[in-house]
Design an enzyme around this catalytic site. Structure first.
Site, PDB file in Angstrom:
ATOM      1  N   ALA A  11     117.333  70.372  29.543  1.00  0.00           N
ATOM      2  CA  ALA A  11     116.263  70.647  28.589  1.00  0.00           C
ATOM      3  C   ALA A  11     116.448  72.012  27.929  1.00  0.00           C
ATOM      4  CB  ALA A  11     114.906  70.580  29.291  1.00  0.00           C
ATOM      5  N   LYS A  31     117.915  82.134  36.175  1.00  0.00           N
ATOM      6  CA  LYS A  31     117.798  82.867  37.441  1.00  0.00           C
ATOM      7  C   LYS A  31     119.117  82.901  38.208  1.00  0.00           C
ATOM      8  CE  LYS A  31     114.960  81.300  40.706  1.00  0.00           C
ATOM      9  NZ  LYS A  31     113.709  81.058  41.450  1.00  0.00           N
ATOM     10  N   THR A  39     119.889  69.846  37.061  1.00  0.00           N
ATOM     11  CA  THR A  39     120.688  68.963  36.208  1.00  0.00           C
ATOM     12  C   THR A  39     122.064  68.645  36.780  1.00  0.00           C
ATOM     13  OG1 THR A  39     119.523  69.559  34.169  1.00  0.00           O
ATOM     14  CG2 THR A  39     121.765  68.723  33.936  1.00  0.00           C
ATOM     15  N   ALA A  42     122.148  65.844  39.448  1.00  0.00           N
ATOM     16  CA  ALA A  42     121.609  64.516  39.161  1.00  0.00           C
ATOM     17  C   ALA A  42     122.690  63.448  39.309  1.00  0.00           C
ATOM     18  CB  ALA A  42     121.019  64.483  37.749  1.00  0.00           C
ATOM     19  N   GLY A  44     121.854  60.102  39.327  1.00  0.00           N
ATOM     20  CA  GLY A  44     121.419  59.014  38.461  1.00  0.00           C
ATOM     21  C   GLY A  44     121.842  59.259  37.028  1.00  0.00           C
ATOM     22  N   GLU A 110     118.250  50.343  37.576  1.00  0.00           N
ATOM     23  CA  GLU A 110     117.612  51.040  38.694  1.00  0.00           C
ATOM     24  C   GLU A 110     116.191  50.522  38.862  1.00  0.00           C
ATOM     25  OE1 GLU A 110     118.080  55.266  38.260  1.00  0.00           O
ATOM     26  OE2 GLU A 110     120.251  55.117  38.059  1.00  0.00           O
ATOM     27  N   ASP A 203     108.722  78.840  38.935  1.00  0.00           N
ATOM     28  CA  ASP A 203     108.555  80.130  38.248  1.00  0.00           C
ATOM     29  C   ASP A 203     107.892  79.989  36.878  1.00  0.00           C
ATOM     30  OD1 ASP A 203     109.938  81.121  40.454  1.00  0.00           O
ATOM     31  OD2 ASP A 203     111.862  81.100  39.414  1.00  0.00           O
ATOM     32  N   HIS A 224     111.732  61.092  46.505  1.00  0.00           N
ATOM     33  CA  HIS A 224     112.822  60.132  46.422  1.00  0.00           C
ATOM     34  C   HIS A 224     112.902  59.379  47.740  1.00  0.00           C
ATOM     35  CE1 HIS A 224     116.684  58.283  45.706  1.00  0.00           C
ATOM     36  NE2 HIS A 224     116.619  58.692  44.453  1.00  0.00           N
ATOM     37  N   ARG A 268     109.278  54.060  42.914  1.00  0.00           N
ATOM     38  CA  ARG A 268     109.712  54.970  43.973  1.00  0.00           C
ATOM     39  C   ARG A 268     108.615  55.319  44.966  1.00  0.00           C
ATOM     40  NH1 ARG A 268     113.709  59.326  40.907  1.00  0.00           N
ATOM     41  NH2 ARG A 268     115.510  57.939  40.831  1.00  0.00           N
ATOM     42  N   HIS A 328     111.228  65.270  45.256  1.00  0.00           N
ATOM     43  CA  HIS A 328     112.320  65.119  44.294  1.00  0.00           C
ATOM     44  C   HIS A 328     111.970  65.591  42.889  1.00  0.00           C
ATOM     45  CE1 HIS A 328     115.975  63.524  42.623  1.00  0.00           C
ATOM     46  NE2 HIS A 328     115.360  62.613  41.908  1.00  0.00           N
ATOM     47  N   GLU A 352     111.340  69.410  33.336  1.00  0.00           N
ATOM     48  CA  GLU A 352     110.441  69.243  34.471  1.00  0.00           C
ATOM     49  C   GLU A 352     109.335  70.285  34.507  1.00  0.00           C
ATOM     50  OE1 GLU A 352     110.791  68.372  39.306  1.00  0.00           O
ATOM     51  OE2 GLU A 352     112.588  68.828  38.128  1.00  0.00           O
ATOM     52  N   ARG A 363     107.320  58.829  37.825  1.00  0.00           N
ATOM     53  CA  ARG A 363     108.437  58.796  36.872  1.00  0.00           C
ATOM     54  C   ARG A 363     109.313  57.563  37.059  1.00  0.00           C
ATOM     55  NH1 ARG A 363     113.927  60.652  37.101  1.00  0.00           N
ATOM     56  NH2 ARG A 363     113.561  61.261  39.248  1.00  0.00           N
ATOM     57  N   LEU A 369     116.468  62.997  32.672  1.00  0.00           N
ATOM     58  CA  LEU A 369     117.517  63.579  31.838  1.00  0.00           C
ATOM     59  C   LEU A 369     117.261  63.253  30.364  1.00  0.00           C
ATOM     60  CD1 LEU A 369     120.717  62.858  33.982  1.00  0.00           C
ATOM     61  CD2 LEU A 369     119.627  65.078  33.611  1.00  0.00           C
TER      62      LEU A 369
END
Length: 507
Positions: A11, A31, A39, A42, A44, A110, A203, A224, A268, A328, A352, A363, A369
């Site tokens: 993002a 950071k 990312t 991931a 998936g 999925e 943060d 997850h 999920r 997750h 996120e 989700r 993504l």
């Protein structure tokens, strides 16, 4: 315009690249190192690779169904409408999505998807491929990147964002900006078991709370279903079940069908609670059985998982793997409109960190993504537009519920990061009750009031985690129903509703 992007996942880097291409001066603050965060981890893929009989409308319907009816339909429409363009952009930037024989993009399925529409790269290394391509694209531009620089707070003057304060080389430094785009990820480190890396400490959400931005849906934390126990926690992609792996209890029975007719491909939250419940009832771990796929297919389709499981002493082509749920993904965050704009002029949030309304209460797999790419680009495009008179969000309720007001004091246990994570796992995890939430809220507030002033990265992270924890618990208390990823053992399942849930603001 001088733009600061905080975060360097899909993002943040998408927003930074689009802002640069739009003629803005861009600084990326991260950071850790460039391309850190969730990312690159991931496994998936990216939803939106439509085949015959599929399309944006079907994808939108699956997204809203998985979100338990609490998605914002306009945000979902934006996601699926822009998805093809963002996937094409990733291809153009060098992401080598997997191909089927003949050269067409390979599409997987999925859980909770009605069609095979998930694109992967490197089998189970999609995030790593995307991160590498975007980092390389940024490095080819004059975008300034400040690594090992932690966001402390937002600078707000006369009701508008004017920059940020960061911690760098042990000291606080102000970075002035005309606009700030928060892309700092979620808050997985609230929990004792999480797939998130250690830097995901909320943060950006905490800074937005302190600045007075509207926050919503923090009660919706996705767990997850399938991670390999041990340290560090290792994710076993949902795509494994999409390819045909099944979940079995100690008797070898496919128990998830007791909870949902879709079994292992149910949403999920359903699968995660089924696994936790069955393991607790039998006193033994639940297992993911992928032996039917064969060694060659597993190694080819899931090379990362194959390597890590073998490194940990398992041959998953011959024996089922023990699995347990882990925190997750955070569906809530800083409230935005369809262009990433928050309730503070000049402040945007994407990925996120943001609550776009796309995910609702749960989700849909592989939408994250895509959301990062779509809304990162949309936020950058909105930089050139006048700020609207009012961002289209819902007014917030009272910051405290009657349950909170009636809470009685109790002894305060010693604080450390591990104690916080255990508390959230036990009381604000897969199963919640009003009594447990109230107790956790009192402890969190006691810890926050007794914690000394932050001075280094660790103590600033603890400050942020405590603030986000309090906001999460308040949101969970204020929603006395079970819906999606928010399960209250003391309340029944809520009837599906298309209405957007209320926003929770800082007091």
């Amino acid at each position: 315009m001088n733009v600061v992007v905080v975060g360097s996942g899909i993002a943040g880097l998408t927003a930074a690249l689009h802002a640069h291409e739009g003629g803005h001066t861009v600084t990326v603050v991260t950071k850790g190192g460039l391309g850190g965060g969730c990312t690159p981890l991931a496994q998936g893929g990216v939803a939106g690779g439509y085949g015959p009989g599929d399309g944006p409308a079907a994808h939108a319907a699956d997204t809203i169904s998985a979100g338990a009816g609490l998605c914002d339909p306009t945000a979902v429409d934006a996601l699926v409408a822009d998805g093809a363009a963002r996937i094409a952009e990733l291809l153009a930037r060098g992401v080598a999505f997997d191909r089927a024989p003949g050269g067409a993009l390979a599409r997987g399925r999925e859980a909770a998807h009605t069609h095979a529409r998930i694109l992967h790269a490197g089998g189970d290394a999609t995030g790593a491929a995307i991160s590498a391509a975007l980092c390389a694209a940024v490095q080819r531009t004059p975008i300034s990147v400040r690594e090992r620089t932690m966001l402390l707070d937002l600078t707000v003057e006369a009701g508008r964002i004017r920059g940020i304060t960061v911690l760098r080389d042990g000291g606080a430094v102000e970075i002035r900006a005309d606009a700030v785009i928060l892309a700092t990820g979620g808050a997985g480190q609230l929990y004792a078991h999480t797939t998130n890396p250690t830097e995901t400490t909320g943060d950006g959400i905490a800074a937005a709370l302190r600045a007075g931005a509207a926050i919503a849906d923090l009660e919706f934390v996705q767990f997850h279903p399938t991670t390999l126990p041990g340290l560090p926690v290792f994710l076993l992609s949902e795509a494994v079940r999409g390819e045909g792996a099944v979940l079995r209890d100690s008797d070898g029975r496919r128990f998830v069908f007791d909870s949902h007719p879709d079994g292992e491909l149910a949403p999920r939250d359903v699968v995660a609670r089924a696994i936790a419940g069955q393991a607790a009832r039998q006193g033994t771990p639940v297992h993911l059985d992928a032996t039917g796929l064969g060694a060659d297919a597993l190694a080819r389709r899931f090379p990362t998982i194959d390597r890590v499981t073998r490194d940990r002493g398992f041959d998953w082509s011959r024996e089922p793997l023990p699995v347990t749920p882990a925190a997750h993904y955070l569906m809530g965050g800083v409230v935005t409109d369809r262009h990433g704009r928050t309730t503070i002029p000049g402040l945007y949030a994407v990925g996120e960190t943001a609550r776009t309304g796309v995910h609702g209460a749960n989700r849909l797999a592989s939408n994250s993504l895509l959301e990062g790419a779509v809304f990162g680009a949309r936020a950058a495009a909105a930089l050139a537009q006048p700020w609207p008179a009012a961002v289209d969000v819902i007014p917030s309720p009272s910051p405290k519920s009657p349950e909170e007001e009636s809470a009685a004091p109790e002894p305060l246990p010693p604080f450390d990061r591990a104690a916080l994570q255990r508390l959230l796992w036990d009381e604000v995890g897969l199963h919640r009750t009003g009594t447990g939430l109230q107790s956790a809220l009192r402890i969190i507030r006691g810890w926050a009031s007794a914690t000394p002033s932050a001075s280094d990265v660790r103590t600033h992270e603890d400050r942020n985690l405590l603030l986000v924890a309090e906001a999460t618990i308040r949101a969970a208390v204020a929603r006395p129903v079970s819906v999606g990823a928010h399960h209250r053992d003391d309340f029944a399942l809520a009837a599906p509703t298309p209405a957007r849930p209320p926003i929770l603001e800082t007091a």
